[in-house]
Scaffold this motif. Structure first.
Motif, short mmCIF file in Angstrom:
data_model
loop_
_atom_site.label_atom_id
_atom_site.label_comp_id
_atom_site.label_asym_id
_atom_site.label_seq_id
_atom_site.Cartn_x
_atom_site.Cartn_y
_atom_site.Cartn_z
N SER A 45 45.43 -4.80 65.54
CA SER A 45 45.03 -5.84 64.45
C SER A 45 43.94 -5.37 63.55
O SER A 45 42.91 -4.90 64.10
CB SER A 45 44.78 -7.09 64.99
OG SER A 45 44.58 -7.98 63.93
N VAL B 184 43.39 -14.01 62.39
CA VAL B 184 44.78 -14.55 63.07
C VAL B 184 44.47 -15.13 64.27
O VAL B 184 43.91 -14.42 65.23
CB VAL B 184 45.78 -13.05 63.14
CG1 VAL B 184 46.07 -12.55 61.71
CG2 VAL B 184 45.27 -11.85 63.98
N ALA C 159 49.16 -10.55 57.46
CA ALA C 159 48.23 -11.57 56.98
C ALA C 159 46.85 -10.84 56.22
O ALA C 159 46.51 -11.64 55.53
CB ALA C 159 47.77 -12.29 58.45
N ALA D 210 49.92 -9.45 61.85
CA ALA D 210 48.39 -8.98 61.63
C ALA D 210 47.99 -8.46 60.29
O ALA D 210 47.38 -8.93 59.44
CB ALA D 210 47.75 -8.73 62.72
N VAL E 118 50.22 -15.53 63.80
CA VAL E 118 51.23 -14.20 63.82
C VAL E 118 51.41 -13.93 65.29
O VAL E 118 51.05 -14.63 66.34
CB VAL E 118 50.61 -13.02 63.08
CG1 VAL E 118 49.91 -13.62 61.99
CG2 VAL E 118 49.22 -12.48 64.06
#
Length: 218
Positions: free
Chosen positions: A162, A132, A124, A121, A115
């Motif tokens: 994240s 990530v 994901a 993130a 990413v």
């Protein structure tokens, strides 16, 4: 049927066993040297290897990693990950979507996703990823990346935002891995700096030591 819990991604240097770097050395030989240096995570990336040779290499490298107690991930190839009994996959911008990779792999294997920012993130995480890869942190010649360089400040910002563990990718080597670790990343991906070293195993040991010093602020 009871599904074993998927493995945790070990922190520290995240070593790539790549067929485009030092191409004359067999992938298995590269993996042996990385593992001899204490590599705990090996990503097998095969962009040029024909499919039958790739499957043979994947099975051999995964077996070496499992014997050494290291996690082995396949770049992109979910099929090869399943056939070789790898610990999981890492998918990028042009690879199979993370959500589909998770469906195929099931709950017992790792899925990593490349990413570019905090939003990526979070997406994901929703897609079922475990970690990530974020970058490029620095400029890199190993792989053409159509994205701006983040730098250390940009990487630290993504780490803070994240919801998943972050592996910094792009241009990381012995000269800067401690600074990358100091951003709070879970891991730092290293390709050319390790594979092109005169002594690959020794370079892996040095990378691990430098990462740990950066992580603890030493």
């Amino acid at each position: 049927m009871n599904v074993p819990p998927r493995p945790l991604l070990p922190p520290g240097p995240y070593l790539l066993c790549d067929d485009t770097v030092l191409p004359d050395m067999p992938l298995v030989a590269k993996a042996e040297r990385l593992l001899a240096g204490g590599a705990r995570v090996v990503q097998l990336r095969m962009k040029r290897t024909p499919i039958r040779e790739a499957l043979e290499a994947a099975r051999a490298v995964v077996a070496l990693c499992r014997s050494a107690g290291a996690v082995c991930l396949l770049n992109d190839r979910v099929d090869l990950a399943l056939l070789s009994d790898a610990h999981g996959v890492h998918v990028g911008d042009e690879d199979l979507p993370a959500r589909d990779a998770r469906v195929l792999l099931g709950p017992g294997r790792l899925v990593g996703v490349t990413v570019r920012d905090e939003l990526g993130a979070r997406e994901a995480l929703e897609a079922g990823a475990d970690y990530v890869g974020v970058g490029p942190v620095f400029g890199t010649t190993t792989k053409a990346v159509p994205a701006p360089v983040l730098g250390l400040e940009g990487l630290a910002r993504v780490v803070r935002g994240s919801p998943l563990p972050v592996v910094g990718i792009g241009g990381v080597g012995l000269s800067n891995v401690a600074s990358v670790a100091a951003t709070g990343v879970h891991g730092a991906a290293v390709v050319s700096d390790a594979l092109l070293a005169q002594d690959i195993a020794e370079r892996v040991r040095l990378l691990a030591g430098a990462f740990e010093r950066g992580r603890v602020g030493g």
